[in-house]
Design a protein around this motif. Sequence first.
Motif: not given
Length: 124
Positions: A46-56
């Motif tokens: 299951e998904f826990v967390a994610a972060i983009t490469w810009t912004g982020p």
Amino acid sequence: QVQLVESGGGLVQAGGSLKLSCAASGGTFSRYTMGWFRQAPGKEREFVAAITWTGPTTSYADSVKGRFTISRDNGKSTVSLQMNSLKPEDTAVYYCAARRGTATTVLETLYDYWGQGTQVTVSS
């Protein structure tokens, strides 16, 4: 080809904290959206967390929102997951994942690279 290596797992009592790290190599880390997933015994990943490469931009599963924090250091090619107020139900193998897309997603099929995982066990 991107290689991902997780570290920081272990055994902790309920209410405690752990910080997971994922070191990336073999690609342009700063251009990948990074995610953390987990798989408990007998359950699907299951998904826990994610972060983009810009912004982020970050996103979290409802079950960890307010307790877990994802961050990244593009200079060191690492992504971290700070886990606080851990619960026994957080016990799982935690996987780091990377995708070329610019947006976070909960869909594991959209991630291109995966680490081997690190075990997190929370005792009650």
